[in-house]
Scaffold this motif. Structure first.
Motif, PDB file in Angstrom:
ATOM      1  N   GLY A 196      -5.674 -13.169 -67.254  1.00 47.67           N
ATOM      2  CA  GLY A 196      -6.242 -12.116 -66.412  1.00 47.67           C
ATOM      3  C   GLY A 196      -5.493 -10.807 -66.571  1.00 47.67           C
ATOM      4  N   GLY A 197      -4.161 -10.892 -66.657  1.00 42.71           N
ATOM      5  CA  GLY A 197      -3.343  -9.693 -66.866  1.00 42.71           C
ATOM      6  C   GLY A 197      -3.624  -9.037 -68.194  1.00 42.71           C
ATOM      7  N   ILE A 198      -3.776  -9.848 -69.245  1.00 43.24           N
ATOM      8  CA  ILE A 198      -4.109  -9.310 -70.569  1.00 43.24           C
ATOM      9  C   ILE A 198      -5.461  -8.607 -70.523  1.00 43.24           C
ATOM     10  N   THR A 199      -6.425  -9.221 -69.857  1.00 42.52           N
ATOM     11  CA  THR A 199      -7.765  -8.639 -69.747  1.00 42.52           C
ATOM     12  C   THR A 199      -7.727  -7.283 -69.046  1.00 42.52           C
ATOM     13  N   SER A 200      -6.878  -7.172 -68.025  1.00 43.22           N
ATOM     14  CA  SER A 200      -6.791  -5.915 -67.265  1.00 43.22           C
ATOM     15  C   SER A 200      -6.205  -4.777 -68.086  1.00 43.22           C
ATOM     16  N   LYS A 201      -5.510  -5.107 -69.174  1.00 40.93           N
ATOM     17  CA  LYS A 201      -4.905  -4.083 -70.031  1.00 40.93           C
ATOM     18  C   LYS A 201      -5.829  -3.643 -71.175  1.00 40.93           C
ATOM     19  N   LEU A 202      -6.958  -4.295 -71.324  1.00 36.57           N
ATOM     20  CA  LEU A 202      -7.869  -3.953 -72.418  1.00 36.57           C
ATOM     21  C   LEU A 202      -8.535  -2.603 -72.164  1.00 36.57           C
ATOM     22  N   PRO A 203      -8.953  -1.915 -73.221  1.00 32.89           N
ATOM     23  CA  PRO A 203      -9.558  -0.582 -73.056  1.00 32.89           C
ATOM     24  C   PRO A 203     -10.815  -0.615 -72.188  1.00 32.89           C
ATOM     25  N   GLN A 204     -10.970   0.397 -71.390  1.00 36.56           N
ATOM     26  CA  GLN A 204     -12.144   0.496 -70.513  1.00 36.56           C
ATOM     27  C   GLN A 204     -13.442   0.533 -71.314  1.00 36.56           C
TER      28      GLN A 204
ATOM     29  N   THR B 262     -14.748  -8.778 -64.825  1.00 41.69           N
ATOM     30  CA  THR B 262     -14.339  -9.595 -65.970  1.00 41.69           C
ATOM     31  C   THR B 262     -12.958 -10.199 -65.734  1.00 41.69           C
ATOM     32  N   VAL B 263     -12.040  -9.395 -65.203  1.00 43.90           N
ATOM     33  CA  VAL B 263     -10.703  -9.899 -64.873  1.00 43.90           C
ATOM     34  C   VAL B 263     -10.804 -11.026 -63.857  1.00 43.90           C
ATOM     35  N   LEU B 264     -11.601 -10.826 -62.830  1.00 44.80           N
ATOM     36  CA  LEU B 264     -11.792 -11.840 -61.794  1.00 44.80           C
ATOM     37  C   LEU B 264     -12.406 -13.104 -62.389  1.00 44.80           C
ATOM     38  N   ALA B 265     -13.359 -12.929 -63.299  1.00 44.89           N
ATOM     39  CA  ALA B 265     -14.019 -14.074 -63.937  1.00 44.89           C
ATOM     40  C   ALA B 265     -13.045 -14.886 -64.779  1.00 44.89           C
ATOM     41  N   VAL B 266     -12.186 -14.200 -65.519  1.00 39.44           N
ATOM     42  CA  VAL B 266     -11.219 -14.887 -66.371  1.00 39.44           C
ATOM     43  C   VAL B 266     -10.197 -15.643 -65.519  1.00 39.44           C
ATOM     44  N   PHE B 267      -9.648 -14.962 -64.514  1.00 36.94           N
ATOM     45  CA  PHE B 267      -8.627 -15.602 -63.671  1.00 36.94           C
ATOM     46  C   PHE B 267      -9.198 -16.785 -62.897  1.00 36.94           C
ATOM     47  N   LEU B 268     -10.304 -16.560 -62.189  1.00 34.92           N
ATOM     48  CA  LEU B 268     -10.867 -17.624 -61.359  1.00 34.92           C
ATOM     49  C   LEU B 268     -11.575 -18.693 -62.188  1.00 34.92           C
ATOM     50  N   GLY B 269     -12.039 -18.321 -63.384  1.00 35.17           N
ATOM     51  CA  GLY B 269     -12.606 -19.333 -64.266  1.00 35.17           C
ATOM     52  C   GLY B 269     -11.565 -20.385 -64.628  1.00 35.17           C
ATOM     53  N   ILE B 270     -10.332 -19.948 -64.787  1.00 28.89           N
ATOM     54  CA  ILE B 270      -9.229 -20.859 -65.102  1.00 28.89           C
ATOM     55  C   ILE B 270      -8.677 -21.521 -63.842  1.00 28.89           C
TER      56      ILE B 270
ATOM     57  N   LYS C 238      -0.692  -8.944 -52.075  1.00 29.87           N
ATOM     58  CA  LYS C 238      -0.631  -7.721 -52.865  1.00 29.87           C
ATOM     59  C   LYS C 238      -0.003  -7.929 -54.243  1.00 29.87           C
ATOM     60  N   PRO C 239       1.114  -8.686 -54.365  1.00 27.44           N
ATOM     61  CA  PRO C 239       1.698  -8.889 -55.703  1.00 27.44           C
ATOM     62  C   PRO C 239       0.737  -9.573 -56.671  1.00 27.44           C
ATOM     63  N   LEU C 240      -0.047 -10.519 -56.155  1.00 28.81           N
ATOM     64  CA  LEU C 240      -0.982 -11.245 -57.011  1.00 28.81           C
ATOM     65  C   LEU C 240      -2.078 -10.326 -57.544  1.00 28.81           C
ATOM     66  N   VAL C 241      -2.716  -9.576 -56.654  1.00 28.82           N
ATOM     67  CA  VAL C 241      -3.800  -8.690 -57.102  1.00 28.82           C
ATOM     68  C   VAL C 241      -3.252  -7.533 -57.930  1.00 28.82           C
ATOM     69  N   ALA C 242      -2.007  -7.153 -57.669  1.00 28.62           N
ATOM     70  CA  ALA C 242      -1.395  -6.072 -58.454  1.00 28.62           C
ATOM     71  C   ALA C 242      -1.213  -6.503 -59.903  1.00 28.62           C
ATOM     72  N   LEU C 243      -0.820  -7.755 -60.120  1.00 32.60           N
ATOM     73  CA  LEU C 243      -0.660  -8.269 -61.477  1.00 32.60           C
ATOM     74  C   LEU C 243      -1.975  -8.227 -62.247  1.00 32.60           C
ATOM     75  N   LEU C 244      -3.070  -8.397 -61.536  1.00 39.40           N
ATOM     76  CA  LEU C 244      -4.390  -8.393 -62.166  1.00 39.40           C
ATOM     77  C   LEU C 244      -5.035  -7.010 -62.136  1.00 39.40           C
ATOM     78  N   GLU C 245      -4.334  -6.042 -61.532  1.00 35.36           N
ATOM     79  CA  GLU C 245      -4.831  -4.671 -61.402  1.00 35.36           C
ATOM     80  C   GLU C 245      -6.192  -4.621 -60.699  1.00 35.36           C
ATOM     81  N   LEU C 246      -6.303  -5.415 -59.647  1.00 40.86           N
ATOM     82  CA  LEU C 246      -7.505  -5.434 -58.829  1.00 40.86           C
ATOM     83  C   LEU C 246      -7.224  -4.752 -57.498  1.00 40.86           C
ATOM     84  N   PRO C 247      -8.244  -4.266 -56.804  1.00 38.24           N
ATOM     85  CA  PRO C 247      -8.009  -3.673 -55.487  1.00 38.24           C
ATOM     86  C   PRO C 247      -7.475  -4.720 -54.513  1.00 38.24           C
TER      87      PRO C 247
END
Length: 293
Positions: free
Chosen positions: A130-138, A89-97, A47-56
């Motif tokens: 990934g965290g930065i990406t999750s904060k970008l405007p919808q 996109t968040v998932l792609a950025v995090f897992l891409g790295i 949960k802490p990991l996905v919370a940082l990325l704002e993913l379900p």
């Protein structure tokens, strides 16, 4: 090495079989976990990991499978979740790295880069970007690709296990076909690039910039592979190896990794630009720090 249609076809068939073996059973497993509501007993750990990325929270299995296996396994777990374009996109950025850590960390080890450094770098930078990406405007994200269909599948209630398995098999095969078509096209394209005279010429001698370019396009194995023999001979300086290794761990296989997520509506421009930007910044900063130590 001349381009061989037969060789590329053989490689694509082998990759297709691997994709089918990964995606179909994992997709069905994911659906079964949702059906019996078993994810709540597993995903809370992450949960802490996905919370940082704002993913379900359910995306935890996709993340873990990506970290330890590969992107195909991650996509198979993520596809049934009904993620939006921003989440993909968040998932792609995090897992891409940070993906396939076990295998790719060993490749970096052959270049003299420690396993601890490799893992910490990729996890740290992956979470940061990934965290930065999750904060970008919808509004920066659009989701025109199959989102309605995916959301419908997520909200559908199956009256029997047979119906669920029937639908799951269909969806997993449909996803597999999309991925196989994409990967096959990329294999032919990348094999052609590898056969070019300029690749052959520069792969036989030390060239840091060229190694980075090849790694960014073709992948970490090929980019680092150009330098392994020179490193083992003691020709390269440690700071050169550190810069190249750091850059490639953050940004490699940029075409293939990105397109796999674009299928689901991820923003390709953000994925590519963020990985290139942070690869350049982090590698430069680390080498500068290395010089002062």
């Amino acid at each position: 090495m001349s381009f061989s249609l037969q060789s590329s076809l053989k490689t694509s068939l082998k990759s297709s079989w691997t994709i089918l073996k990964l995606i179909v059973p994992i997709y069905i497993l994911a659906d079964l976990l949702f059906y019996y509501n078993l994810l709540s007993y597993i995903t809370f750990i992450f949960k802490p990991l996905v919370a940082l990325l704002e993913l379900p929270q359910e995306a935890a299995l996709a993340i873990v499978s990506g970290l330890f296996l590969n992107l195909y396994a991650a996509i198979a777990f993520a596809a049934p979740l009904g993620l939006g374009a921003k989440e993909w996109t968040v998932l792609a950025v995090f897992l891409g790295i940070a993906h396939a850590l076990l295998v790719e960390t060993e490749i970096m080890k052959r270049l003299g880069i420690s396993r601890l450094y490799s893992i910490c770098l990729r996890l740290g930078v992956g979470l940061l970007v990934g965290g930065i990406t999750s904060k970008l405007p919808q509004s920066w994200f659009t989701a025109k690709i199959d989102e309605d269909g995916i959301n419908l599948a997520m909200n559908q209630h199956y009256h029997s296990l047979f119906k669920l398995l029937q639908n799951s098999l269909y969806e997993s095969l449909s996803l597999s076909i999309k991925v196989i078509v994409l990967v096959t096209a990329l294999i032919f394209f990348l094999d052609f690039i590898k056969s070019l005279a300029i690749i052959e010429k520069h792969s036989k001698k030390v060239n840091s910039g060229f190694s980075i370019l090849v790694g960014v396009i073709l992948g970490i194995t090929y980019g680092a592979g150009i330098l392994i023999s020179e490193y083992e001979k003691g020709i390269l300086q440690k700071k050169e190896v550190l810069f190249i290794g750091t850059y490639l761990m953050i940004c490699h296989a940029i075409i293939e990794d990105t397109l796999l997520f674009v299928i689901f509506g991820a923003n390709p421009w953000l994925i590519v630009s963020l990985r290139l930007l942070f690869a350049t910044l982090v590698a430069t900063l680390i080498v500068r720090y290395y010089k002062t130590t």
